[in-house]
Write a protein that holds these residues in place. Structure first.
Motif, PDB file in Angstrom:
ATOM      1  N   GLU A   2      11.332   6.328  -1.215  1.00 42.57           N
ATOM      2  CA  GLU A   2      10.054   5.638  -1.170  1.00 42.57           C
ATOM      3  C   GLU A   2       9.399   5.821   0.187  1.00 42.57           C
ATOM      4  O   GLU A   2      10.076   5.933   1.207  1.00 42.57           O
ATOM      5  CB  GLU A   2      10.248   4.145  -1.437  1.00 42.57           C
ATOM      6  N   THR A   3       8.110   5.842   0.186  1.00 45.12           N
ATOM      7  CA  THR A   3       7.383   5.953   1.451  1.00 45.12           C
ATOM      8  C   THR A   3       6.941   4.564   1.892  1.00 45.12           C
ATOM      9  O   THR A   3       6.739   3.675   1.077  1.00 45.12           O
ATOM     10  CB  THR A   3       6.154   6.867   1.294  1.00 45.12           C
ATOM     11  N   ALA A   4       6.796   4.398   3.187  1.00 46.64           N
ATOM     12  CA  ALA A   4       6.380   3.110   3.722  1.00 46.64           C
ATOM     13  C   ALA A   4       4.896   2.915   3.458  1.00 46.64           C
ATOM     14  O   ALA A   4       4.083   3.808   3.668  1.00 46.64           O
ATOM     15  CB  ALA A   4       6.654   3.054   5.210  1.00 46.64           C
ATOM     16  N   SER A   5       4.580   1.733   3.000  1.00 52.99           N
ATOM     17  CA  SER A   5       3.175   1.440   2.744  1.00 52.99           C
ATOM     18  C   SER A   5       2.635   0.538   3.853  1.00 52.99           C
ATOM     19  O   SER A   5       3.396  -0.103   4.579  1.00 52.99           O
ATOM     20  CB  SER A   5       3.008   0.764   1.391  1.00 52.99           C
ATOM     21  N   LEU A   6       1.347   0.492   3.958  1.00 49.71           N
ATOM     22  CA  LEU A   6       0.712  -0.325   4.989  1.00 49.71           C
ATOM     23  C   LEU A   6       0.987  -1.805   4.744  1.00 49.71           C
ATOM     24  O   LEU A   6       1.268  -2.551   5.681  1.00 49.71           O
ATOM     25  CB  LEU A   6      -0.798  -0.054   5.022  1.00 49.71           C
ATOM     26  N   SER A   7       0.956  -2.231   3.505  1.00 47.63           N
ATOM     27  CA  SER A   7       1.193  -3.646   3.200  1.00 47.63           C
ATOM     28  C   SER A   7       2.648  -4.031   3.504  1.00 47.63           C
ATOM     29  O   SER A   7       2.920  -5.138   3.977  1.00 47.63           O
ATOM     30  CB  SER A   7       0.859  -3.949   1.742  1.00 47.63           C
ATOM     31  N   GLY A   8       3.592  -3.140   3.252  1.00 44.18           N
ATOM     32  CA  GLY A   8       4.999  -3.417   3.561  1.00 44.18           C
ATOM     33  C   GLY A   8       5.228  -3.516   5.060  1.00 44.18           C
ATOM     34  O   GLY A   8       5.970  -4.394   5.544  1.00 44.18           O
TER      35      GLY A   8
END
Length: 84
Positions: A2-8
């Motif tokens: 999974e890639t890191a998201s801005l919200s995470g």
């Protein structure tokens, strides 16, 4: 993977900030109590250590005479002069 998201990422940063301020708040409340207990324990340990060092059969300090006993005189004092 999974890639890191801005919200995470923002969520993790927000959690870190909240934990930091919560710890600061709790430390302000409990630090005086903890420090007081540490100082009290250190004073108690110091007192016990001083009691251990003093001999049990030693006379108390209040019973001493006002003047110390005179020292034994071994001989008279001789003042030497330099000869040039």
């Amino acid at each position: 993977m999974e890639t890191a998201s801005l919200s995470g990422t923002l969520r993790v940063i927000l959690i870190i900030i909240l934990v930091y301020y919560a710890l600061r708040f709790l430390l302000r409340i409990f630090a005086p109590v903890i420090i007081q207990q540490v100082v009290k324990k250190a004073g108690q340990d110091f007192y016990e250590q001083q009691q251990y060092k003093q001999p049990r059969n030693a006379p108390e300090t209040g019973n001493k005479s006002p003047r110390p006993a005179e020292k034994k005189k071994i001989g008279e004092y001789i003042d030497y002069e330099e000869i040039e």
